[in-house]
Scaffold this motif. Sequence first.
Motif: not given
Length: 755
Positions: A234, A237-238, A280, A284
Motif C-alpha cells: 500500500a 502503491e500510494e 491502508r 497512511r
Amino acid sequence: MSDTDPTLEWHKTVCILCSNNCGVEVRLDERQITRVRGNKAHVASKGYTCEKALRLNHYQNAATRITAPMKRLDDGSYIELDWDTAIAEVGEALLGVNATHGPGKIMYYGGGGQGNHLVGTYGAALRSALGITRKSNALAQEKTGEAWVEGRMYGTHTHGEFHEAEVSVFLGKNPWHSHGFDETRRVLKEIAADDDRSMVVIDVRRTETADLADYFLQVAPGGDAFLMAAILGALVEEDLTATEWLAENAVGTEAALAAFAEVPVADYAERAGITEDEVRGVARRLARAKSVSIYEDLGIEMAPHSTLISYLQRALSTLLGSYGVEGGMTAHTSLVPVFNYRASGNEPVDPVTGSAIISGLVPCNDIAEGILSGHPERSRALFIESANPVHSLADSASFRKAMREVDVSVVIDVVMTETAAEADYVLPAASQYEKAEMTFFSAGFPTNYSTMRAPILDPLEGTLSEAEIHSRLAKAMGLVTDADLEPLRVAAAESYDAFAAAYMAAAADKPMLGALGAVVLYETIGRTLPDGMAMAAPMWFSSQQLAMRYPEQVRAAGYDGEDAALGNALFDALIANRDGVPITRHEHGDSFNLLRTPDQKINLDIPEMFAELASLTTSDVRLTTDDFPFVLSAGERRGFTANTIMRDPSWRKKDAEGALRLSEADAASLGVESGDRVRITTAAGSAVAVAEVNNTMQDGHVSLPNGMGLGYSPAGGEPEITGVAPNELTSLDWKDPIAGTPWHKHVPAKLEPVG
Ligand code: SF4
C-alpha cells in the motif's frame, strides 16, 4: 529495631527477570531478600519496576540450590565431589575429547541469561583456549533471523526510540509483559494518552498492549508476513515512501520498491484477516509520522516467515525514512556486542547439518540433531553454563538423549535444572546476587548506559562464581600457571598501564595467555578491585575497546582522558557506581556513522527476501491440518513467567498452573469451561493442561505460557512438576528455512477434553 539494624539497609542492584534490568534496592534479612523497591537514582529505569521484581527472593533462595559439585553415576544417580576432584575430572574429560576426536568437537551452550553476561566472557576464554568453535545459546532460537537481516541491512543492531517516537509499532510483541525498553508501561500509557502520537499493535492475541493501541491489527495466525507485505504494498502503491531521503541514505531501493509493488494488497490483507481499509489506514498514518519506531519480538520471530518479517519491518521503517531521526530507528554502541555481524552474508555452514551458522551460533534445533546423527564430525561433548536447553529448546526428549550420547556433558548452574539432571558433571555457581554481574543488552541512543552490579551477598557455601570455576579449570588443564600470572599481578597492582604492557609482552611469549583473556584479567586486575568485584575485570578490556572506537562519544558521556586513560576512566566508573553510568553519548546525526555497511547506507536489496516474498502468493497461511486444526503458541509471556529462572511455583500470584487459553467459541465446541482439563496433542507429543476461556483469543488459536513444567522439590525427593513444559510439544524440524529458528509460536495442535 535500631537504626543500625542491617535489615534496614537498602542494597542497590538490578532486577534480572528481563532484559530491562531495572535498577532496584533490596533489603536483606540474613540471606533473604525481604523488600524490593525501584532505585530512583538509576540512570535508565529511574525507579520504575514491574510487579515481577518484588518476588526476586524466589530466585535467590530457591530451595533447590546446589551446594557441591555433582557427578552422575551409571545408574543415573549423583554423588557429591569436592571442588578439586570435580575440576580435575572435568578438565581431564575436556582435554580427552580434544585428544580423542580432534579440536572443535565440544559444543558450548549458554553463557548468560537476562542479567548475567559476564559469565559469557569466561566461556569465551574457555572456547578460545580449547579451540571450541561450536557454540550456541537461546538467541539462536529467537534472534538469528533478525541478526541475519540486520547484518545485511545495517551491519549492526538497531533499536527504536520508543520514548520519543510519534508512531510506535509492536509486532508480535507485548511490551506490557515482555518489556524491552526502559520504563515500558509508563511509556506505553504516555503514548496512549497523547493525541499526537500513535501506537500500532500487530498481534494474534488481543494483548494488554493491544488494549492501549490506536491501531490494533489482530492478525490471523500465520498472517504476519502477508500483513507486513500488504502495508508495504500500500505504501508503494500510494507513493508514500520518503523518496529523497532514500536516494541519499539507502541502496537497493529500486529492487525493494519493485518487489513491494507486486504485492496484491487486498488479497494479502484478506489472508492476514485484516480489512484492506485498515491496512491502508495504518500505511497512511505511518507515512504522516515524523518518526516511527518498530519492535518485533518472539511472536513473529518464532513463527512462519520469521526472517522475512524481520526484513519487511525494517524495509518499512527505511522506506519511511525513519532511521537516524529522533524517535526513529538507530544503531547504538555496545560495551560487548551481543551479536557478531561481521560474517553476515557469508555465513559458514555446519558440517554436520548443513545449516548456516549465523553470528557464530549453531541453530538450536540442530544441536541434538547433530549429536544424534552419527556423523563423524558431530559434537562429542557438551559444556553448558547458565542455560537450560533441555527445557528451553524444541523437542526436550531429543536433547536429553543427546546429553546421554556425548562422551561427557558438563553443566554450570545455580540449581539442579532439567539440563543439569542429565549432565555427567554439575558445577554449582554462585547466584547473580552473590558476585559482580551485568548485562550487555543495553541499546540506548543517543545515550547508552551500563550498570555493573556488586554482590549483595557472599556466595552460598559450596558454590563458586563462574570466573573462579573457569580459572580453576584453566589451571587444572595446565593452560595457565600461577608462575605465568604472578608478574602480571604485580604489574596490575602497580597500574593499568603497567599491566597492559606486561600482558602484551607475556601473551606474545605465550599465546595461551591471550586466549584465556577473561581468566587472566580476573586473576590479575580482578585482584586489584574492591571486594567481590573481581569477576568484573574483563570489562577493563571492553572499556578500552569502546573508548578506542568511540573516543568522542565516551568523553561526551562524561569521562576524561586520551587513549588508554579514557578506557580506564570508564572502567573505574563502572566498577564504582551502583546506579549505572552513561557509556557513550551521541548526536542523532551520528546514526549513519554507526552503520557497518560498506558505504554506511542502509541496504534494502536482499534477493533471498524478495524470493520468499514472491513465494507468499502460493503459501498457506495457517499451516494446520485436519489432524491438527488449532494453532498453539507454545511459550507465551505472561505476568508471571520468567523463562526458567524462577523455579519455585509459589512465586506466581495468578495462573498457578499456566493455563491453556482458548476462545469462548472453541471452548464451547469442545464442551469445556475454565478449570476443566484439556489434552493438547502435537506432532511431537501430548500433555494435559487446565483450560482458561479467554476473550483475548481468536478462534482456532490457543496458548500456553513459557517457563512452566519446571520440577521443584523443596523437601527433596522427586521434583513436583507444575504446568506444561512447552517443548514437550515442539519438533526439531518445524523451523525457519533461513535462520533455523523454531516456530514455537505456531505449532499445529489438536485439543480434546479430558474427563
Ligand atoms: S521490567 Fe523487567 S527488569 Fe524491570 S522489574 Fe520488570 S521484570 Fe524486572
